[in-house]
Design a protein around this motif. Structure first.
Motif, PDB file in Angstrom:
ATOM      1  N   LYS A 141       0.851  -1.095   0.000  1.00  0.00           N
ATOM      2  CA  LYS A 141      -0.065   0.077   0.016  1.00  0.00           C
ATOM      3  C   LYS A 141       0.996   1.195  -0.107  1.00  0.00           C
ATOM      4  O   LYS A 141       0.483   2.315  -0.808  1.00  0.00           O
ATOM      5  CB  LYS A 141      -0.844  -0.036   1.428  1.00  0.00           C
ATOM      6  N   HIS A 142       1.888   1.323   0.719  1.00  0.00           N
ATOM      7  CA  HIS A 142       2.971   2.333   0.764  1.00  0.00           C
ATOM      8  C   HIS A 142       3.528   2.746  -0.346  1.00  0.00           C
ATOM      9  O   HIS A 142       3.659   3.765  -0.709  1.00  0.00           O
ATOM     10  CB  HIS A 142       3.810   2.049   1.847  1.00  0.00           C
ATOM     11  N   THR A 179       2.447   1.734  -3.430  1.00  0.00           N
ATOM     12  CA  THR A 179       1.307   2.098  -4.385  1.00  0.00           C
ATOM     13  C   THR A 179       1.009   3.590  -4.090  1.00  0.00           C
ATOM     14  O   THR A 179       0.780   4.396  -5.058  1.00  0.00           O
ATOM     15  CB  THR A 179       0.035   1.390  -4.261  1.00  0.00           C
ATOM     16  N   ILE A 180       0.738   3.998  -3.020  1.00  0.00           N
ATOM     17  CA  ILE A 180       0.400   5.458  -2.667  1.00  0.00           C
ATOM     18  C   ILE A 180       1.535   6.020  -3.071  1.00  0.00           C
ATOM     19  O   ILE A 180       1.421   7.245  -3.491  1.00  0.00           O
ATOM     20  CB  ILE A 180      -0.069   5.576  -1.185  1.00  0.00           C
ATOM     21  N   GLN A 181       2.879   6.001  -2.562  1.00  0.00           N
ATOM     22  CA  GLN A 181       3.947   6.525  -2.933  1.00  0.00           C
ATOM     23  C   GLN A 181       4.365   7.016  -4.287  1.00  0.00           C
ATOM     24  O   GLN A 181       4.683   8.065  -4.888  1.00  0.00           O
ATOM     25  CB  GLN A 181       5.283   6.058  -2.306  1.00  0.00           C
ATOM     26  N   LYS A 223       1.830   7.501  -6.650  1.00  0.00           N
ATOM     27  CA  LYS A 223       0.800   8.043  -7.084  1.00  0.00           C
ATOM     28  C   LYS A 223       1.155   9.466  -7.371  1.00  0.00           C
ATOM     29  O   LYS A 223       2.187  10.093  -6.498  1.00  0.00           O
ATOM     30  CB  LYS A 223      -0.617   7.926  -6.351  1.00  0.00           C
ATOM     31  N   PHE A 267       0.778  13.412  -6.493  1.00  0.00           N
ATOM     32  CA  PHE A 267      -0.079  13.966  -5.600  1.00  0.00           C
ATOM     33  C   PHE A 267       0.184  15.626  -5.804  1.00  0.00           C
ATOM     34  O   PHE A 267      -0.211  16.330  -5.089  1.00  0.00           O
ATOM     35  CB  PHE A 267       0.863  13.840  -4.065  1.00  0.00           C
ATOM     36  N   THR A 320      -8.833  15.187  -3.549  1.00  0.00           N
ATOM     37  CA  THR A 320      -9.266  13.687  -3.237  1.00  0.00           C
ATOM     38  C   THR A 320     -10.446  13.321  -4.009  1.00  0.00           C
ATOM     39  O   THR A 320     -11.648  14.051  -4.153  1.00  0.00           O
ATOM     40  CB  THR A 320      -9.656  13.556  -1.837  1.00  0.00           C
ATOM     41  N   GLY A 374     -10.821   5.769  -5.172  1.00  0.00           N
ATOM     42  CA  GLY A 374      -9.473   6.285  -4.553  1.00  0.00           C
ATOM     43  C   GLY A 374      -8.330   5.168  -4.303  1.00  0.00           C
ATOM     44  O   GLY A 374      -8.633   3.741  -4.501  1.00  0.00           O
ATOM     45  N   PRO A 375      -7.225   5.638  -3.675  1.00  0.00           N
ATOM     46  CA  PRO A 375      -5.947   4.724  -3.794  1.00  0.00           C
ATOM     47  C   PRO A 375      -6.180   3.645  -2.918  1.00  0.00           C
ATOM     48  O   PRO A 375      -5.444   2.766  -2.698  1.00  0.00           O
ATOM     49  CB  PRO A 375      -4.993   5.468  -3.554  1.00  0.00           C
ATOM     50  N   TYR A 376      -6.912   3.776  -1.825  1.00  0.00           N
ATOM     51  CA  TYR A 376      -7.399   2.895  -0.711  1.00  0.00           C
ATOM     52  C   TYR A 376      -8.157   1.874  -1.032  1.00  0.00           C
ATOM     53  O   TYR A 376      -8.444   0.818  -0.169  1.00  0.00           O
ATOM     54  CB  TYR A 376      -7.571   3.608   0.722  1.00  0.00           C
TER      55      TYR A 376
END
Length: 756
Positions: A228-229, A231-233, A235, A237, A242, A717-719
């Motif tokens: 998850k970290h 994947t989010i990193q 993206k 931003f 949001t 969203g990413p989550y």
């Protein structure tokens, strides 16, 4: 040191006697000093022990509070310590103090009397010596005093010597008795401790098993968090907006939430940032999470929402009810539109729910599932627990651990297809997922294709590959109960170094490849449940090639035979042997022949799972597994890190080929594994376009649902992890049908591309 005094010698009162007495008195004085010191040390030890026992109780209570246990078991806590300290007090402190107070006190009193009578005797002797002979009455008086003094001296000196000898004899027994009693107290203490922990041993083993599972779960959670970290990193931003989406079926009842600025209704019209949410057909906000929400709109059916462009602030909108209005401001135009849409949708939902007497519309039933046929029977779900365990352990050789032989294994390596005990599973997990992927047979859920993979391999098959030369090399196979480091060294030698594998000769490898290709040909001609294989395409030249065939490359003009390749050149057919016979070629044909043992053997011999056959349109083993029609074969390659999106020379990946051949189960599997359904081949055709052209409703349904689910997840969203529940249910139905009832899916001919 034991010193005794002779009774005869004491009557003489000789210098030897006096010297002995002096030595005894010094020894007794030293003994008394040491005993006093020992008693004080014993008292200090007992006090420290009591403090330790109290601290130990507090520590245990702290553990109990940490575990939030309400039961209090005080039966054993501190009891052995109290027994030990009580025995120390009785054996050393009390007993030695008694010896010091009684026996040494008697010795001191006897010494005082002896010293006194010795002085009196000395004075009587001097007086007797000084009596003049002419004074008879003085002589008689001195003689009588001397006689009486000597008699008293003899009586007291004998008592003193007796006291000395008794003390010297008793001191050793008393001290030894005290020390032995203290040693027995230690024996009792440690024996009780051993009994206590012997009773706790089953619980400790159980806790050890739970610990291993907790380590597994923690490692899995860590990997998930790291993924998850990552994947989010990755993206972008750069835009802080949001992605928000209205979800009427949210589990927590909150359809949408986020921060907005709210204009106060006071005279100052101040703006405050609040956390707003749409829940249960109401618009509410709160300052802090712990505060009770403040209701802005009681019933959304009675309100409207509109843009506000006539005020100085940007991105404002207003929710108006019959009694009041609420002015709010979003952080961006995108967020404003999202909130306005969410309020409008919530208003519509509120009317719909009330119109249906409060019952929510069943959105899942409205989704078309194509030609999905459940037959009215309950859906079979993924196997878990004893069902999966029984099926896997029923395979010959699987009832014991593959590596150490411990019976009744509860773990498995899904990419190797073997069962493992808990210790060996931990070692396999430490090797890394590129060597072994460990899963629990009782705790995890098992997909049907993965369960079939386990049933087609097993410990006996894998050990015939990975332990082929073990006995020849004289390597000892570990047994249950061997030290962990020995088992770990063996497993690394077996799977990482592959020390016990028998490498085939070139001729053996050639024979194996030929056999597999012939086997694939027989299977293709005899398989009734598979759609017919596509005929070889019409030969055509690649752009830029010479018409005569003397230069340039030919494409789509070859038929790959079991022993080589037939090519059309200059209007004639020519035969070519493969450039080399390699483990990759063995994996290539074994995948097509649906032979999992031969595939496992090829991988063990070093075959690259994504090996490309440059002599056959750059096809991979996974594409050949699609050609072979086996879902389990594809699952085995994917578990061993096959690339689900690797394309051949025509730009087609496994999903293209599965769609062309009408293999619905494989399409479902590839979509679950992240296949790119938007990839186009050299003819600019996607899998969906091929499925539509072939009129295969099942595959069209799967591809469209997967695309819809992907769009929903991106919007959430990413989550977001799960996607639409309808998608999950339909894919699960197709998965079970492909594994347990495949003939229901073979209702369409394969897609045959039209060649120009």
């Amino acid at each position: 040191m034991k010193i005794t005094v002779d009774f005869e010698e004491c009557l003489k009162d000789s210098p030897r006697f006096r010297a002995t007495i002096e030595e005894v008195e010094g020894d007794v004085c030293e003994l008394e000093s040491k005993l006093d010191k020992l008693v004080k040390l014993c008292i200090g030890m007992i006090d420290a022990g009591k403090a330790y026992n109290a601290a130990n109780k507090q520590f245990v209570n702290g553990i109990r509070e940490l575990a939030q246990q309400s039961t209090k078991d005080e039966r054993r806590q501190g009891v052995p310590f109290l027994i030990l300290f009580d025995q120390a007090q009785r054996s050393i402190k009390t007993q030695l103090q008694t010896f010091v107070k009684d026996d040494l006190r008697k010795f001191k009193e006897a010494k005082k009397q002896f010293d006194k009578v010795s002085e009196e005797k000395e004075a009587a002797l001097i007086k007797n010596a000084q009596a003049p002979r002419n004074k008879q009455h003085e002589v008689e008086e001195a003689t009588n005093i001397l006689t009486a003094t000597r008699k008293c001296f003899r009586h007291i000196v004998l008592d003193y010597v007796l006291q000395i000898n008794v003390l010297q004899s008793k001191r050793r027994s008393e001290i030894l008795k005290s020390m032995l009693s203290f040693m027995y107290a230690h024996l009792t203490f440690f024996h009780q401790g051993y009994d206590l922990f012997s009773e706790l041993q089953p619980l400790m083993k159980q806790l050890g098993g739970q610990l291993d599972q907790l380590v597994v779960d923690a490692a899995k959670e860590k990997r998930d968090m790291e993924q998850k970290h990552s994947t989010i990193q990755q993206k972008d931003f750069s835009n802080d907006d949001t992605k928000l989406e209205y979800n009427v079926d949210a589990d927590n009842g909150i359809a949408m939430e986020g921060y907005l600025f709210k204009r106060a209704s006071n005279a100052f019209k101040t703006w405050n940032r609040r956390w707003f949410s749409i829940q249960n057909n109401q618009l509410v906000y709160q300052k802090k999470f712990k505060d009770n929400p403040t209701v802005v709109v009681e019933d959304l059916r009675l309100c409207t929402v509109k843009h506000c462009e006539d005020i100085e602030r940007r991105f404002c909108f207003e929710v108006v009810s019959p009694t009041k209005s609420c002015m709010m401001q979003a952080d961006s135009e995108k967020l404003r539109q999202a909130w306005i849409k969410a309020v409008q949708n919530s208003i519509a939902t509120a009317f719909r729910d009330k119109g249906d007497d409060g019952e929510k519309l069943d959105r899942k039933s409205s989704t078309s599932t194509g030609s999905l046929d459940s037959g009215g029977e309950p859906k079979e779900r993924s196997l878990k627990g004893e069902s999966a365990l029984q099926k896997v352990l029923a395979i010959p050789g699987n009832s014991c651990c593959c590596d150490c032989g411990q019976p009744d294994p509860r773990w498995a390596s899904i990419n190797l297809g073997i069962t493992l005990c808990i210790q060996c599973s931990g070692i396999h997990r430490s090797l890394g997922v590129h060597f072994s992927k460990v899963r629990s047979l009782t705790l995890d859920t098992w997909e049907p294709e993965l369960l079939k993979l386990m049933c087609e391999l097993g410990n006996r098959v894998i050990n015939q590959i990975y332990e082929a030369r073990r006995e020849e090399l004289g390597a000892r196979k570990p047994q249950s109960g061997d030290p962990r480091h020995e088992v770990e060294a063996y497993i690394k030698a077996k799977y990482v170094d592959r020390r016990f594998i028998r490498r085939p000769s070139d001729e053996e490898l050639r024979t194996k490849v030929v056999s597999l290709s012939k086997q694939e040909k027989r299977l293709s001609s005899s398989s009734e449940h598979l759609p017919p294989r596509a005929p070889p395409p019409t030969p055509k030249l690649r752009p830029g090639s010479n018409v005569s065939g003397q230069s340039g490359q030919w494409t789509d003009n070859s038929v790959f035979q079991p022993w080589g390749r037939l090519e059309f050149k200059n209007g004639e057919m020519a035969f070519y042997e493969p450039k080399e016979y390699s483990p990759g070629l063995q994996l290539f044909w074994a995948s097509c022949a649906r032979s999992l043992p031969d595939m496992a053997e090829a991988l063990a011999h070093g075959a690259e799972v994504n090996w490309v056959n440059t002599e056959d349109e750059k096809r991979t083993p996974l594409i050949m597994a699609v050609q072979g029609g086996s879902l389990v074969t594809c699952e085995f390659l994917l578990q061993n890190a096959a690339n689900v999106n690797q394309q051949d020379a025509q730009g087609r990946g496994p999903l293209h080929h599965a769609t062309m051949l009408g293999h619905t189960g494989q399409v479902c599997l590839f979509l679950k594994r992240g296949a790119n359904q938007n990839a186009a081949d050299i003819d600019e055709k996607t899998p969906l376009a091929m499925a539509v052209e072939a009129a295969n409703a099942d595959i069209v349904t799967l591809l469209r649902l997967a695309k819809m689910n992907e769009e929903m997840r991106e919007a959430e969203g990413p989550y977001s992890q799960s996607g639409d529940e309808t998608y999950q249910d339909i894919f699960q139905d197709f998965t079970h049908m492909a594994s347990n009832d495949p003939e229901k899916l073979n209702r369409y001919q394969q897609y045959e591309p039209q060649r120009p």
